[in-house]
Design a protein around this motif. Structure first.
Motif, mmCIF file in Angstrom:
data_model
loop_
_atom_site.group_PDB
_atom_site.id
_atom_site.type_symbol
_atom_site.label_atom_id
_atom_site.label_comp_id
_atom_site.label_asym_id
_atom_site.label_seq_id
_atom_site.Cartn_x
_atom_site.Cartn_y
_atom_site.Cartn_z
ATOM 1 N N PRO A 338 0.808 -1.226 0.000
ATOM 2 C CA PRO A 338 0.000 0.000 0.000
ATOM 3 C C PRO A 338 0.835 1.266 0.000
ATOM 4 O O PRO A 338 0.417 2.300 -0.510
ATOM 5 C CB PRO A 338 -0.831 -0.129 1.288
ATOM 6 C CG PRO A 338 -0.906 -1.609 1.524
ATOM 7 C CD PRO A 338 0.421 -2.145 1.091
ATOM 8 N N SER A 339 2.028 1.200 0.598
ATOM 9 C CA SER A 339 2.975 2.321 0.564
ATOM 10 C C SER A 339 4.377 1.737 0.496
ATOM 11 O O SER A 339 4.620 0.610 0.926
ATOM 12 C CB SER A 339 2.832 3.202 1.814
ATOM 13 O OG SER A 339 3.113 2.458 2.989
ATOM 14 N N ILE A 340 5.303 2.534 -0.047
ATOM 15 C CA ILE A 340 6.701 2.116 -0.160
ATOM 16 C C ILE A 340 7.586 3.279 0.256
ATOM 17 O O ILE A 340 7.518 4.356 -0.333
ATOM 18 C CB ILE A 340 7.050 1.680 -1.598
ATOM 19 C CG1 ILE A 340 6.250 0.432 -1.987
ATOM 20 C CG2 ILE A 340 8.555 1.403 -1.747
ATOM 21 C CD1 ILE A 340 6.400 0.033 -3.449
ATOM 22 N N GLY A 341 8.402 3.056 1.288
ATOM 23 C CA GLY A 341 9.395 4.048 1.643
ATOM 24 C C GLY A 341 9.294 4.642 3.030
ATOM 25 O O GLY A 341 10.191 5.375 3.442
ATOM 26 N N MET A 342 8.232 4.354 3.772
ATOM 27 C CA MET A 342 8.156 4.878 5.128
ATOM 28 C C MET A 342 9.155 4.188 6.054
ATOM 29 O O MET A 342 9.609 4.770 7.037
ATOM 30 C CB MET A 342 6.731 4.734 5.683
ATOM 31 C CG MET A 342 5.708 5.585 4.955
ATOM 32 S SD MET A 342 4.069 5.424 5.696
ATOM 33 C CE MET A 342 3.118 6.456 4.573
ATOM 34 N N PHE A 343 9.444 2.929 5.743
ATOM 35 C CA PHE A 343 10.465 2.170 6.458
ATOM 36 C C PHE A 343 11.354 1.495 5.420
ATOM 37 O O PHE A 343 10.946 1.259 4.275
ATOM 38 C CB PHE A 343 9.833 1.123 7.373
ATOM 39 C CG PHE A 343 9.028 1.694 8.499
ATOM 40 C CD1 PHE A 343 9.641 2.183 9.632
ATOM 41 C CD2 PHE A 343 7.638 1.747 8.420
ATOM 42 C CE1 PHE A 343 8.897 2.707 10.684
ATOM 43 C CE2 PHE A 343 6.891 2.278 9.460
ATOM 44 C CZ PHE A 343 7.519 2.758 10.599
ATOM 45 N N GLN A 344 12.568 1.141 5.847
ATOM 46 C CA GLN A 344 13.526 0.564 4.903
ATOM 47 C C GLN A 344 13.075 -0.734 4.238
ATOM 48 O O GLN A 344 13.291 -0.913 3.040
ATOM 49 C CB GLN A 344 14.871 0.336 5.607
ATOM 50 C CG GLN A 344 15.701 1.587 5.767
ATOM 51 C CD GLN A 344 17.150 1.270 6.057
ATOM 52 O OE1 GLN A 344 17.773 0.456 5.383
ATOM 53 N NE2 GLN A 344 17.692 1.907 7.074
ATOM 54 N N PRO A 345 12.476 -1.699 4.974
ATOM 55 C CA PRO A 345 12.220 -3.004 4.345
ATOM 56 C C PRO A 345 11.436 -2.947 3.051
ATOM 57 O O PRO A 345 11.734 -3.704 2.118
ATOM 58 C CB PRO A 345 11.447 -3.759 5.443
ATOM 59 C CG PRO A 345 11.955 -3.182 6.719
ATOM 60 C CD PRO A 345 12.152 -1.719 6.423
ATOM 61 N N THR A 346 10.436 -2.068 2.962
ATOM 62 C CA THR A 346 9.633 -2.060 1.741
ATOM 63 C C THR A 346 10.440 -1.634 0.520
ATOM 64 O O THR A 346 10.167 -2.100 -0.593
ATOM 65 C CB THR A 346 8.408 -1.139 1.887
ATOM 66 O OG1 THR A 346 8.847 0.167 2.295
ATOM 67 C CG2 THR A 346 7.420 -1.689 2.886
#
Length: 606
Positions: A338-346
């Motif tokens: 649903p989102s990419i980039g708020m945390f490193q793993p995604t």
């Protein structure tokens, strides 16, 4: 509970800095920066003797004293940083910058000039040892010119760390800070291919650079993502994360194909839950939906959306191993970020092939720029220009992703003022969305309107010293503006309900902010553009039956529309009453959430 030894003490730090006990002073500094990082800039838990003056005066005294002690420490010719010390501090450089920016110093240029081997008035020239300290003290708000190519040629690794630190902060609203990011976003992407290993960059702030580029102005601002993606792709292959075999048969659970969802934030109070939970829940009609996400970032309401939930921890590599292992076991037909980039793993996962169909959506309003993300699911009226995406657009009807209200929402009766002597204007914005163009437009509105204006800036992520920094910035353009610190949903909505209209920031507009405003019948102005995060506002305005002139096509039109709405009380009230009669945000809460499921099922069945 933290022990006294783990708590930063201002008096201890000052004593160590001024008595030249450099190593212990550096250790005390790490306590401060770690505390600020954990608390998003909040100043609670810091030991300091500041007397009984009002909070604003105490905060100014606190920041001034910290900045002065820092100046003493770093200007000491005998204070050096080891490579390990630099690597630790550079990831927290934004808090050093914020301390100076929120204090009367404004920046650390006075310290940098003290290290100049040519003297204070000459062009800056540093020793090799001083260059390491320069990379920690050259802040976004610095007025000292720097030739990025010269820095890059001198020491590529240190320069790359500095450049990432200049682009990572959650607030880069001032002219110097904004212009540095604009320049680096144009210059750095092709240069990153010269970086030999991802580990040469400050990894703790990698996702901040990846995500926060969206808040810049330049049209090619997301090219930095392509460069980061290339580095990450090399890294994941090197670290033993090859793509999965897509020729194998896809797995099923309970007679349904498997769809995996990788979450970042998903609590009932979070914006992504509000905008995506209904369409995510509807996926269970055709798919067995397995979600993975941080144990602390997904609450019980979030977990209940899915057939299964697998908690993840806080460390990067174990999370990558778990997600990849689950994909290998479940053989999903689809993976949804649903989102990419708020945390490193995604970001790392988005550069692996773990399912035949991999897609993202509006958890963050920007393309991933990854060749491994196949589709971007978005409603057609808010999609913007297809050329701004690397993904294929999975276009949905305008009602395919109905919202829900915040878990903290309570009914509020709209408060309408007939002809106020001073018009109150609400601006709901995170710190990342403030920039010189927008604040200058606000200043032009205040100057042009015949009616006196009171601005209420409702700032997300503005706590402690970040709030001080943002307040100084806003008040430098709008001296009488009220700059609210980050606050709970109830007080936030109370401020909104006492306002007469709203202004959306640009170029990165609002989504849930629009719904909050509409829920109390507030109308406002937005600035539309080709990027999806510029286009959302205008689409939502149209859904709510608002006239096109509220969605401005230029900065000048934005100012003119705002002035019209401020000065024309009867017109503003007519628009507000019409919106209230239509149910405010009601149209955003209704729709056909199953459409995304059907489209994905069709794609997966090919």
């Amino acid at each position: 509970m933290a022990t006294d030894d783990a708590v930063f003490s201002l008096e201890t730090f000052e004593f160590l800095c001024y008595s030249r006990d450099r190593e212990l002073a550096a250790r005390e500094l790490t306590k401060l920066l770690s505390t600020l990082e954990i608390q998003y800039g909040a100043l609670s838990g810091i030991k300091a003797r500041l007397g009984s003056a009002p909070v604003a005066i105490r905060n100014t005294a606190l920041l001034t004293r910290i900045a002065a002690a820092l100046s003493s420490l770093f200007s000491d010719p005998e204070f050096f940083l080891t490579p390990q010390g630099f690597d630790q501090l550079i990831s927290w450089q934004r808090w050093i910058a914020t301390v100076f920016a929120a204090s009367p110093f404004g920046n650390a240029d006075h310290v940098l000039r003290s290290m100049n081997v040519k003297g204070p008035d000459a062009e800056l020239e540093l020793t090799e040892a001083s260059f390491v300290k320069f990379c920690l003290l050259y802040t976004p708000d610095s007025d000292i010119p720097a030739d990025v190519q010269v820095l890059w040629n001198y020491n590529r690794r240190l320069a790359a760390a500095l450049f990432f630190s200049l682009m990572a902060p959650r607030f880069l609203g001032t002219e110097p800070a904004h212009s540095k990011r604009e320049a680096l976003l144009g210059w750095l992407p092709p240069k990153l291919d010269e970086v030999e290993d991802l580990d040469h960059l400050p990894l703790a702030i990698l996702h901040d650079v990846f995500l926060n580029c969206s808040y810049a102005d330049r049209p090619d601002k997301h090219e930095i993502k392509r460069a980061i993606n290339r580095l990450i792709r090399r890294k994941v292959l090197k670290e033993g994360f090859p793509d999965l075999d897509m020729s194998e048969a896809r797995g099923t659970r309970n007679g349904k194909p498997v769809l995996m969802v990788v979450l970042e934030w998903f609590t009932s109070k979070h914006s992504i839950y509000r905008t995506h939970s209904t369409s995510l829940r509807a996926l269970r009609e055709r798919f067995h939906v397995v979600a993975l996400g941080g144990a602390q970032q997904v609450d019980e309401a979030g977990r209940a959306v899915f057939d299964e939930f697998i908690p993840l921890g806080g460390n990067l590599r174990p999370n990558l191993e778990i997600v990849r292992a689950e994909a290998q076991k479940l053989k999903p037909a689809v993976i949804y970020y649903p989102s990419i980039g708020m945390f490193q793993p995604t970001i790392y996962l988005a550069n692996m092939r773990l399912a035949p169909i991999q897609f993202t959506a509006l958890g963050h309003g920007a393309s991933s720029m990854s060749p491994f993300i196949d589709y971007f699911a978005v409603e057609e009226d808010i999609a913007g220009d297809a050329a701004t995406y690397s993904e294929k657009l999975l276009l949905l009807p305008n009602d395919a992703m109905p919202h829900v209200r915040s878990g903290d929402a309570v009914p509020i009766a709209p408060h309408l003022r007939e002809a106020p002597e001073t018009v109150r204007v609400a601006i709901a914005s995170t710190t990342m969305k403030l920039n010189p163009r927008f604040i200058k437009a606000c200043a032009a509105i205040a100057k042009t309107a015949r009616t006196p204006v009171q601005f209420d800036f409702l700032m997300g992520f503005a706590s402690g010293l970040t709030h001080e920094q943002v307040r100084r910035f806003v008040n430098s353009y709008l001296p009488d503006a009220i700059v609210h610190a980050h606050q709970a949903y109830g007080p936030y909505m109370a401020v909104i309900n006492n306002c007469d209209l709203f202004l959306n920031p640009f170029p990165y507009g609002n989504m849930n902010g629009n719904a909050d405003m509409a829920s109390v019948g507030l109308v406002g102005i937005c600035r539309t553009g080709p990027q999806v995060h510029e286009h959302i506002d205008g689409g939502l305005f149209r859904r709510m039956g608002l006239p096109d002139w509220l969605a401005a096509q230029s900065d000048e039109a934005y100012v003119a529309a705002a002035v019209r709405l401020i000065d024309n009380h009867a017109e503003r009230l007519e628009l507000r009453r019409g919106l209230i009669a239509r149910g405010g945000d009601a149209v955003l809460l209704k729709g056909r959430p199953g459409i995304l499921c059907e489209k994905l099922y069709e794609l997966a069945s090919r």
